[in-house]
Design an enzyme around this catalytic site. Structure first.
Site: not given
Ligand SMILES: CCc1cc(N2CCCCCC2)n2ncc(-c3ccc(F)cc3)c2n1
Length: 255
Positions: A35, A52, A146
Site C-alpha cells: 500500500d 505504481h 521461492l
C-alpha cells in the site's frame, strides 16, 4: 495476554543485520499488502501511476532479498476485486504492469529458480495480462526456489463464496456429507490449497485493515504494520519485520 500492549516498532535506527536474522527461524510464508503507491506519487507531485511504477521496482528488490533470506513463499497483493472501481486510466496502466514486470525480470527470476504463481480470478483480466502471467507460470512451474505468488483480481470473500458453492455441490451430489466438511476440506477448495498459511503479514502505508485479503488463511498469522509507503520499503524494513516476527511467541490459540 493483555500485557502485550502495542509498543509500535523499534525505531528503524535499530538496524537489523541479515546475519542476525538468519540465526533464527525464518517465516516460511510472508504475505504483503503493498500500500501507499498513490500517496508516494502525490507527495512528489507525480501522477499516481508513477507510484505504481516505483512500487514495481520494489517488488523485484524485495523478491530477490526474500529469496536470499530463505523465505519459501512470498504472496503479494497486487490487485483486489475492489480495485476495478479506480479510474479507467489507472486500471489500464495497472493491467500492463504484469507484462512489464515479467518482460524485464522473468529471465532473472528463472535464473534465481523462482516459481511464479497467481491467485485470483484470471478470467476477468484483459487477455494481454492473462497471457503474460500464464506464460510466466508455465515457464517457472518446475522451479523449486521461492514461490512468488501474486494475488491478482483476488478477493477473499469471493474465494470463500466459491469454495462454499463447490462444497455444497458435492453434498448435493452425495459425494460429501456435512460432517465431512472439515477445516482441511474447506482449505482444499481455496486458491491457496497448495500453500501453507502465511506466518507473517506485512502491510505498508499505515493502513491497519485486511482489505478482503486471505481472511481464512490469516487466522494465526502475525501482523506487522508500518507507516512506510511501499515505494520506500527496503530490505532493511523486511529485516525489521522478520526480526520482530522472530521475537514474538506465536501460540496458535494456546497459552
Ligand atoms: C495487476 C496489478 C499489478 C500491480 C503492480 N504494482 C502496483 C501496485 C502495487 C505495488 C507493486 C506494483 N504489480 N507489480 C508487479 C505485478 C505483477 C503481477 C503479476 C505478475 F505475474 C507479475 C507482476 C503487479 N501487478
Amino acid at each position: 495476554m493483555f500485557n502485550k500492549l502495542w509498543k509500535g516498532h523499534k525505531p528503524l535506527s535499530t538496524e537489523y543485520t541479515k546475519e542476525e536474522v538468519l540465526r533464527h527461524p525464518i517465516p516460511e510464508h510472508v504475505a504483503i499488502i503493498m500500500d501507499g503507491n498513490g500517496r508516494w506519487a502525490k507527495k512528489r507531485s507525480l501522477p499516481r501511476v508513477a507510484g505504481h511504477y516505483e512500487g514495481m521496482q520494489v517488488v523485484r528488490k524485495i523478491t530477490r532479498f526474500a529469496n536470499e533470506l530463505g523465505i519459501k513463499v512470498l504472496t503479494l497483493y497486487a490487485f483486489s476485486t475492489e480495485n476495478w472501481k479506480r479510474p479507467k486510466q489507472e486500471v489500464d496502466y495497472l493491467m500492463k504492469l504484469p507484462e512489464q514486470f515479467l518482460t524485464t525480470f522473468l529471465p532473472e527470476l528463472i535464473e534465481e529458480n523462482v516459481n511464479v504463481r497467481v491467485i485470483g480470478n484470471r478470467d476477468q483480466l484483459p487477455e494481454h495480462t492473462r497471457r503474460a502471467v500464464e506464460k510466466a507460470m508455465e515457464e517457472t512451474k518446475h522451479n523449486t526456489g521461492l514461490i512468488l505468488n501474486f494475488a491478482l483480481n483476488y478477493g477473499s470473500r469471493r474465494e470463500l463464496t466459491y469454495a462454499m458453492q463447490e462444497i455444497a455441490k458435492q453434498v448435493t451430489k452425495g459425494q460429501l456429507t456435512p460432517e465431512e466438511i472439515t477445516e482441511d476440506v474447506i482449505a482444499s477448495y481455496l486458491m491457496t490449497k497448495d500453500l501453507k498459511d502465511p506466518d507473517l503479514l506485512i502491510r505498508t502505508s499505515g493502513e491497519i485493515r485486511l482489505s478482503n485479503f486471505m481472511l481464512w488463511q490469516l487466522a494465526y498469522t502475525e501482523f506487522w504494520f508500518t507507516d512506510v509507503l511501499w515505494p520506500d520499503f527496503t530490505e532493511q524494513h523486511l529485516l525489521q519485520a522478520v526480526a520482530e516476527f522472530q521475537q514474538r511467541g506465536r501460540r496458535f490459540g494456546g497459552v
